[in-house]
Structures are given as structure tokens and as C-alpha cells.
Scaffold this active site. Structure first.
Site, mmCIF file in Angstrom:
data_model
loop_
_atom_site.group_PDB
_atom_site.id
_atom_site.type_symbol
_atom_site.label_atom_id
_atom_site.label_comp_id
_atom_site.label_asym_id
_atom_site.label_seq_id
_atom_site.Cartn_x
_atom_site.Cartn_y
_atom_site.Cartn_z
ATOM 1 N N GLU A 1 -5.555 -8.144 -1.157
ATOM 2 C CA GLU A 1 -6.258 -8.110 0.061
ATOM 3 C C GLU A 1 -7.403 -7.755 -0.191
ATOM 4 O O GLU A 1 -7.694 -6.760 -0.687
ATOM 5 C CB GLU A 1 -5.571 -6.910 1.133
ATOM 6 N N GLU B 1 0.854 -1.178 -0.002
ATOM 7 C CA GLU B 1 -0.020 -0.058 -0.031
ATOM 8 C C GLU B 1 0.746 1.320 -0.001
ATOM 9 O O GLU B 1 0.803 2.181 0.849
ATOM 10 C CB GLU B 1 -0.895 0.138 1.301
HETATM 11 C C1 BG6 Z 1 -4.338 -3.189 5.197
HETATM 12 C C2 BG6 Z 1 -3.016 -3.676 5.529
HETATM 13 O O1 BG6 Z 1 -4.488 -1.673 4.959
HETATM 14 O O2 BG6 Z 1 -5.727 -3.333 5.583
HETATM 15 C C3 BG6 Z 1 -3.092 -4.839 6.367
HETATM 16 O O3 BG6 Z 1 -2.096 -3.649 4.278
HETATM 17 C C4 BG6 Z 1 -4.193 -4.658 7.334
HETATM 18 O O4 BG6 Z 1 -1.852 -4.661 7.035
HETATM 19 C C5 BG6 Z 1 -5.381 -4.616 6.566
HETATM 20 O O5 BG6 Z 1 -4.223 -5.424 8.366
HETATM 21 C C6 BG6 Z 1 -6.888 -4.344 7.384
HETATM 22 O O6 BG6 Z 1 -6.815 -3.432 8.236
HETATM 23 P P1 BG6 Z 1 -7.082 -3.720 9.783
HETATM 24 O O7 BG6 Z 1 -6.762 -2.317 10.441
HETATM 25 O O8 BG6 Z 1 -8.367 -3.938 9.840
HETATM 26 O O9 BG6 Z 1 -6.028 -4.590 10.288
#
Ligand code: BG6
Length: 469
Positions: free
Chosen positions: A362, A169
Site C-alpha cells: 500500500e 497491518e
Molecule cells: C491502511 C489500510 O492503513 O491505510 C487501508 O490497510 C486504508 O485499509 C489505508 O484504507 C489508508 O487509510 P485511510 O484511512 O486513508 O483509508
């Protein structure tokens, strides 16, 4: 469903959110070791309330965890290497062999099951020493330190690993300069000049890593990775449309450089208006021409934006700023808007912009889970809400493939429960595997298959045919 035969189904994790063992086998401190509450609080050193220090103990249990990924049928597993395990302060002349041995073992374990590793080289876990000494990526020296680290990885894993991602990101530095760029200057005091110079250093480092990877092994496929902040105008007012265009440009500038090899046409005005005069050398310009092989991104939600900051209701999304609620979207328990069609829209927009293979690195739903007996002497979670979220998003991936978008694969975020990035909680769970860990750090760390485990296993086994429209 329109999933190609070779579609890369899998899951994703990041070292700092699952490994634990923060000071074992010579690991140095990383910036995550001083972020006990997500990106809100920076402590002087590691504190007992930082759940990431122990994580889910993946460092000692990776074999059990990867075996469960294999049981689900993963074709690919995206994970990151903790830079501070390899170079504890970032500046050693020689890498830490014990750190490398750990990743040798993780990679071999994946290969044993025919799982393709996809490695994030830097996932919000820069060695803390580099933040303290150089103010992170605001200093040009970071380019060479990062490349030294890359070189070790590219040489060591030649012939074993095919897919790499340079920075997780990368555009999140706009919102979180410390977590994303290891920049200690508080955001409110960070000038646009320093912020964009840091961004430039990362972009040059990423491009030079692409060039280095291809030089070491022409079979390497190297991708960029962006936070896909999908934004809709809050209203049809042309002012809102232009505001969204402006925000999109700010976000996509990163991948524009990484996928096209130069700053985009709108950068000149953007920099003028922000009072930025980048220091770009001829060597930098040449480096940037080394473009990525694929574009990967995270997608969790979409948001709205308005030219008038007083209009609309603020969203709960904490990775970005000043975005608004969409009255048509449901929200997660953490206030993140749920918009499966937004994923199809994002895939189409990115493909139109870059014409490069796309990878969904993701996606997933962070939710509170309740452990219940599974009737077989163990435990499970009836996570129909997660199944629905993933099903609906994957149906839209199929739609995008039908639209003609080249999508290489999908890695479900936090395929095993791990510590949240934005809030450092364990109760915000994404996994298809439950980890018995409580918010106060207690728990047996036992792993339990949730209902979504069997569901995802079937999705993979049927190459998406079991998804419900
Ligand atoms: C992304 C990141 O922004 O979102 C991850 O690359 C992160 O590291 C994921 O865990 C989900 O966000 P969160 O804050 O719910 O863990």
C-alpha cells in the site's frame, strides 16, 4: 530506473471498503458493518450512514473495474476476501458457496487479463459474531476458526492464486484493537496482558497458515503485512534516539516473529516492563518456526517521536499515537506527512532486518478530487498532486532497488476510489479511477479515468522509465 523486468506493478483494495452488498448472498456482518465513522464509533448494528454497506458497488461492478485495472497494465491486483462471506459467523461447519463463487469470479476475471491475484486473507473485516462471542483475537479459539477459513481458500484456489497475505497491518492492533483484532474491550481498559496474548494468537495463526499453505501447495508464497510506522527522532538527544528504538521494537516485533520464526531478543524485557506473561505452548513455538516467504507493508508517511511527550507538534496520523510533526515534511490534506525518501529508508531498514523479498502492498495519497469535463463528453480529475506523490515515491523505490533491496512489487492503495478506513469517508480519494459517489451516499457510481490513470499506465508500460527524477 532500476525496476527488474518481472516487477509486479499493480493496485490494492480491501473487500469492506469497496464491495458493498454487505448482506447479499449469505454474507454475515463483519466488524466494519458497525464502524460508520472509521474506528472511532462502534454501533449496535448496520446504520444508514455507513458508506461501506454499499461501498462503491464493486460486488456488482468488479468486471468493469478489473477491466480498467487491466487497461492500466496491472501485473498484480491485491484484494481481500471478506471472511464473513465465506463463514458468515465464523463458526459454520460448511463454507457459504455463494460467497466463494463471487471470489471464483473475481479471480477468474484477473487471470483472464494475466493479472496475478494477491489475496489478503484478513483485512480488518473479522465476522462480527466472533467479536461479540469471543472478544475476537483475545480468545485462542480464533486460531482454529481462522485456519478453517484459510484451508477453504488454499484448497479452492490452488493452481490459480500464488500470493497470499495473512493479516493486513498486523501491528495496527497496538493502536486499534477492535478494527485490527476484533477485540470489543475498549482500548483504555484493555490490559497489556490481554493485548499481547491476542497478538500471540494472531502470530501463531499466521505461522500455521504459512505451514498449511505450503502443505497444500508448495508453490504458494505467503507474506506478512505490517503498517510501516517509519519514525525519526525529533532531535539528536539520545533520549529521543532510544525512544525511537523502543517504538521500532514494538512495531517490528510482529514481523520479527513472522519472518524469523521466534520472538526477538528484546521481547523478554518488553514483556517484563509491560507486565505481560504470555501463554505459549510448545506447539505454538513449533508453529512460529514457519516463516513467511516475503514481507509486505504499507507506507504512507513518516513521523517523529520524542522521549518528552510535551515536545513537538502532534501529527495528524490517526493510525498511531503520540507521534510528532517533522518540520521538513509536507502534509496531506488529512495531515499525513509526505516523505518519499522515507520509503527508500524503510525498504532498506526492513531488508537489513529480514533479508526477505519485500512487497509494497500500500502507498498513495488520500486527497479531495474535483471532477471536470474531459473534453470528450465524459469527466476526469486533473490530479497532478497524486501523480507527484506516486512519482516521487516510485523514484525512491528505484533507489532502493539500486541500493540492492529485493523489492517484488508495488500495489497503489485504493487504485479505484473507495471508502476510507480511518474515517469511512469517500471524499478521501486515493484512486486513479474516480467513482461518482458523494458523502451522503448519492451519485451514479460511474467510473471515470483520472489523469493519473494514463500516467500510471505509462509508468507500467515503460517499467518505470517514464518516472521523473
Ligand atoms: C491502511 C489500510 O492503513 O491505510 C487501508 O490497510 C486504508 O485499509 C489505508 O484504507 C489508508 O487509510 P485511510 O484511512 O486513508 O483509508
Amino acid at each position: 530506473m532500476y525496476f527488474p523486468e518481472n516487477f509486479l506493478w499493480g493496485g490494492a483494495t480491501a473487500a469492506n471498503q469497496c464491495e458493498g452488498a454487505y448482506d447479499e448472498d449469505g454474507k454475515g456482518l463483519s466488524i466494519q458493518d458497525v464502524l460508520p465513522k472509521g474506528f472511532k464509533v462502534i454501533t449496535d448494528g448496520p446504520t444508514p450512514d455507513n458508506l461501506k454497506l454499499k461501498g462503491i458497488d464493486y460486488y456488482h461492478r468488479y468486471k468493469e473495474d478489473i477491466a480498467m485495472f487491466a487497461e492500466m497494465g496491472f501485473k498484480v491486483y491485491r484484494f481481500s476476501i471478506a471472511w464473513s462471506r465465506i463463514f458468515p459467523t465464523g463458526e459454520e461447519a460448511v463454507p457459504n458457496e455463494a460467497g466463494l463463487k463471487f471470489y471464483d469470479a473475481v479471480i477468474d476475471e484477473c487471470l483472464k487479463y494475466g493479472i496475478e491475484p494477491l489475496i489478503t486473507i484478513s483485512h480488518y473485516e473479522t465476522p462480527l459474531a466472533l467479536a461479540k462471542k469471543y472478544n475476537g483475537w483475545s480468545n485462542r479459539i480464533m486460531i482454529d476458526l481462522y485456519l478453517k477459513y484459510c484451508q477453504v481458500l488454499f484448497e479452492r484456489y490452488k493452481g490459480k492464486v500464488k500470493y497470499w497475505v495473512t493479516f493486513n497491518e498486523i501491528n495496527s492492533i497496538l493502536h486499534q484493537p477492535f478494527m485490527s483484532g476484533a477485540i470489543l474491550t475498549p482500548k483504555a481498559q484493555l490490559s497489556n496482558q490481554d493485548l499481547y496474548q491476542a497478538i500471540h494468537h494472531e502470530l501463531v495463526a499466521s505461522a500455521r497458515a504459512v505451514e498449511l499453505a505450503h502443505r497444500i501447495d508448495p508453490n504458494y508464497k505467503v507474506g506478512c503485512m505490517i503498517l510501516a510506522v517509519t519514525i525519526y527522532p525529533l532531535s539528536p538527544n539520545p533520549d529521543d534516539i532510544i525512544e525511537v528504538m523502543r517504538l521500532d521494537d514494538e512495531n517490528y516485533l510482529f514481523a520479527d516473529v513472522q519472518a524469523r520464526g521466534a520472538y526477538p531478543y528484546f521481547a523478554k524485557r518488553l514483556f517484563e516492563e509491560k507486565g505481560v506473561q504470555l501463554e505459549i505452548t510448545d506447539a505454538d513455538r513449533e508453529a512460529l518456526t514457519h516463516t513467511v516467504d516475503f514481507v509486505s507493508f504499507s507506507y504512507y508517511s513518516s513521523n517523529c517521536a520524542s522521549a518528552d511527550p510535551t515536545k513537538g507538534e502532534p501529527t495528524g496520523s490517526n493510525m498511531t499515537t503520540n507521534l510528532k510533526r517533522n518540520p521538513y515534511s509536507k502534509v496531506s490534506e488529512w495531515g499525513w506527512q509526505i516523505d518519499p525518501q522515507g520509503l527508500r529508508y524503510t525498504l532498506n531498514r526492513l531488508y537489513a532486518r529480514y533479508q526477505k523479498p519485500l512487497f509494497i502492498a500500500e502507498n498513495g495519497l488520500g486527497a479531495n478530487d474535483t471532477l471536470v469535463p474531459d473534453g470528450k463528453g465524459g469527466f476526469t480529475v486533473e490530479d497532478d498532486y497524486r501523480i507527484k506523490y506516486m512519482n516521487d515515491h516510485l523514484v525512491q523505490v528505484s533507489e532502493a532497488l539500486h541500493d540492492g533491496v529485493d523489492v517484488m512489487g508495488y500495489t497503489a492503495w485504493g487504485c479505484i476510489d473507495l471508502i476510507s478506513c480511518s474515517t469511512a469517508e469517500i471524499k478521501k480519494r486515493y484512486g486513479m479511477i474516480y467513482v461518482d459517489l458523494n458523502s451522503d451516499g448519492t451519485g451514479t457510481l460511474a467510473r471515470w479515468r483520472k489523469k493519473s490513470f494514463d500516467w500510471y499506465k505509462e509508468v507500467i508500460a515503460t517499467n518505470g522509465e517514464s518516472l521523473k527524477v
